[in-house]
Structures are given as C-alpha cells and as structure tokens.
Write a protein that holds these residues in place. Sequence first.
Motif, mmCIF file in Angstrom:
data_model
loop_
_atom_site.group_PDB
_atom_site.id
_atom_site.type_symbol
_atom_site.label_atom_id
_atom_site.label_comp_id
_atom_site.label_asym_id
_atom_site.label_seq_id
_atom_site.Cartn_x
_atom_site.Cartn_y
_atom_site.Cartn_z
ATOM 1 N N ALA A 15 0.835 -1.203 0.000
ATOM 2 C CA ALA A 15 0.000 0.000 0.000
ATOM 3 C C ALA A 15 0.870 1.253 0.000
ATOM 4 O O ALA A 15 0.578 2.239 -0.687
ATOM 5 C CB ALA A 15 -0.934 -0.006 1.203
ATOM 6 N N GLY A 16 1.952 1.220 0.758
ATOM 7 C CA GLY A 16 2.865 2.359 0.795
ATOM 8 C C GLY A 16 3.511 2.604 -0.563
ATOM 9 O O GLY A 16 3.618 3.744 -1.012
ATOM 10 N N LEU A 17 3.939 1.519 -1.235
ATOM 11 C CA LEU A 17 4.534 1.659 -2.555
ATOM 12 C C LEU A 17 3.536 2.185 -3.572
ATOM 13 O O LEU A 17 3.858 3.054 -4.387
ATOM 14 C CB LEU A 17 5.110 0.319 -3.020
ATOM 15 N N VAL A 18 2.323 1.657 -3.533
ATOM 16 C CA VAL A 18 1.278 2.144 -4.447
ATOM 17 C C VAL A 18 1.019 3.618 -4.200
ATOM 18 O O VAL A 18 0.877 4.416 -5.127
ATOM 19 C CB VAL A 18 -0.009 1.300 -4.302
ATOM 20 N N SER A 19 0.989 4.011 -2.946
ATOM 21 C CA SER A 19 0.763 5.412 -2.602
ATOM 22 C C SER A 19 1.907 6.288 -3.110
ATOM 23 O O SER A 19 1.675 7.372 -3.649
ATOM 24 C CB SER A 19 0.620 5.549 -1.089
ATOM 25 N N LEU A 20 3.146 5.833 -2.957
ATOM 26 C CA LEU A 20 4.291 6.589 -3.436
ATOM 27 C C LEU A 20 4.277 6.741 -4.954
ATOM 28 O O LEU A 20 4.526 7.830 -5.492
ATOM 29 C CB LEU A 20 5.596 5.908 -3.008
ATOM 30 N N VAL A 21 3.981 5.657 -5.660
ATOM 31 C CA VAL A 21 3.913 5.712 -7.125
ATOM 32 C C VAL A 21 2.803 6.663 -7.559
ATOM 33 O O VAL A 21 2.970 7.469 -8.473
ATOM 34 C CB VAL A 21 3.726 4.300 -7.725
ATOM 35 N N GLY A 22 1.669 6.582 -6.900
ATOM 36 C CA GLY A 22 0.553 7.479 -7.220
ATOM 37 C C GLY A 22 0.914 8.934 -6.978
ATOM 38 O O GLY A 22 0.615 9.811 -7.789
ATOM 39 N N SER A 23 1.587 9.213 -5.873
ATOM 40 C CA SER A 23 2.005 10.585 -5.570
ATOM 41 C C SER A 23 3.014 11.081 -6.594
ATOM 42 O O SER A 23 2.947 12.219 -7.063
ATOM 43 C CB SER A 23 2.624 10.654 -4.175
ATOM 44 N N TRP A 24 3.972 10.208 -6.959
ATOM 45 C CA TRP A 24 4.985 10.577 -7.931
ATOM 46 C C TRP A 24 4.346 10.876 -9.284
ATOM 47 O O TRP A 24 4.661 11.861 -9.945
ATOM 48 C CB TRP A 24 6.018 9.457 -8.059
ATOM 49 N N THR A 25 3.400 10.022 -9.714
ATOM 50 C CA THR A 25 2.708 10.210 -10.990
ATOM 51 C C THR A 25 1.901 11.505 -10.978
ATOM 52 O O THR A 25 1.921 12.265 -11.940
ATOM 53 C CB THR A 25 1.791 9.006 -11.288
ATOM 54 N N SER A 26 1.215 11.754 -9.891
ATOM 55 C CA SER A 26 0.422 12.979 -9.769
ATOM 56 C C SER A 26 1.316 14.217 -9.816
ATOM 57 O O SER A 26 0.998 15.199 -10.496
ATOM 58 C CB SER A 26 -0.374 12.941 -8.472
ATOM 59 N N ALA A 27 2.427 14.157 -9.125
ATOM 60 C CA ALA A 27 3.353 15.298 -9.126
ATOM 61 C C ALA A 27 3.930 15.526 -10.520
ATOM 62 O O ALA A 27 4.083 16.667 -10.958
ATOM 63 C CB ALA A 27 4.478 15.050 -8.120
ATOM 64 N N ARG A 28 4.246 14.428 -11.222
ATOM 65 C CA ARG A 28 4.779 14.563 -12.580
ATOM 66 C C ARG A 28 3.744 15.202 -13.502
ATOM 67 O O ARG A 28 4.059 16.090 -14.287
ATOM 68 C CB ARG A 28 5.179 13.189 -13.122
ATOM 69 N N ARG A 29 2.480 14.776 -13.403
ATOM 70 C CA ARG A 29 1.417 15.375 -14.214
ATOM 71 C C ARG A 29 1.252 16.852 -13.903
ATOM 72 O O ARG A 29 1.048 17.669 -14.801
ATOM 73 C CB ARG A 29 0.098 14.634 -14.000
#
Length: 146
Positions: A15-29
Amino acid sequence: MIIALGVLPTHAVTAGLVSLVGSWTSARRQRERAADREAVLAAHAVRAELDALRTRLQPHFLLNALNTVSGLARSGHGEGAVDVAADLGELLRFALVESGDAVSFDAEREIVERYLAIEQVRLGDRLRVEWFIHSSARTTQFPALM
C-alpha cells in the motif's frame, strides 16, 4: 493469527509503494501541466510584445510617411509623392490583411522593401541597404511586419 501478522506488513509495504507511485505520478502530471501553462503564457507574452512594438512604431512611421508625401507634393515632386503614397498604401494593406503569425520570406521582404523605399525618400544618402540573404532563408516563415 501468525499468518495474519505476517501478511499485514506485506500489505502495508504494498500500500505504501502504491501510494508513493501514485504521488509521484500525480506530481509529474502537475509539473507537465505547469510547464504547458508556462509555454502558453510565454507564447502569449511574445505575441503581445510584437503587437505592442507594432502599435508603438506605426503612428510615428505613419506621421513621417505622410509628411514625406505632403513635402514632395508641395515641392513639385508629384510623381515621388505618388510613389511614397502607393508604398504606404501597400504597407497598410499588408498590416490589415496579414494578421496571422507567420508570412513567407518573399512577402516579408517585399513589404520591407516598400518600407525602405519610403525611408530612402525621407533619409536620402543617410540610408544605405545591402542585402545578404542565405538561400535557406527563402523557405523560412517570419512574423508579419517583423
């Protein structure tokens, strides 16, 4: 109970990894959208700057060109006055018709030659023009009235 406790940390890590990937993707967008907005604003700023420059220069140039026409007419150089008036008319037509962002090299050069013809009458020997044009320039598009 032991199985549940062993699986729990794995789910937490996942869950932590999924959250980090989601945050990273959102920040990149968000960065991409900000860069796009910045590029659009920069393009608008350049366009506004060109428009402001044209607006600032036109009244002064028009006044000088009209004074040249009247001066030629008063001094008995009617043919010269007609030539300057015709060049001025072409410049004004071009400014009204060519409102797009870019024009061909030949169109821009023709209008520059008319502008220089008017200035040559005004400035006489003080204005000398030499053209050095690279062959690749002929396929280039320019901002109108650059």
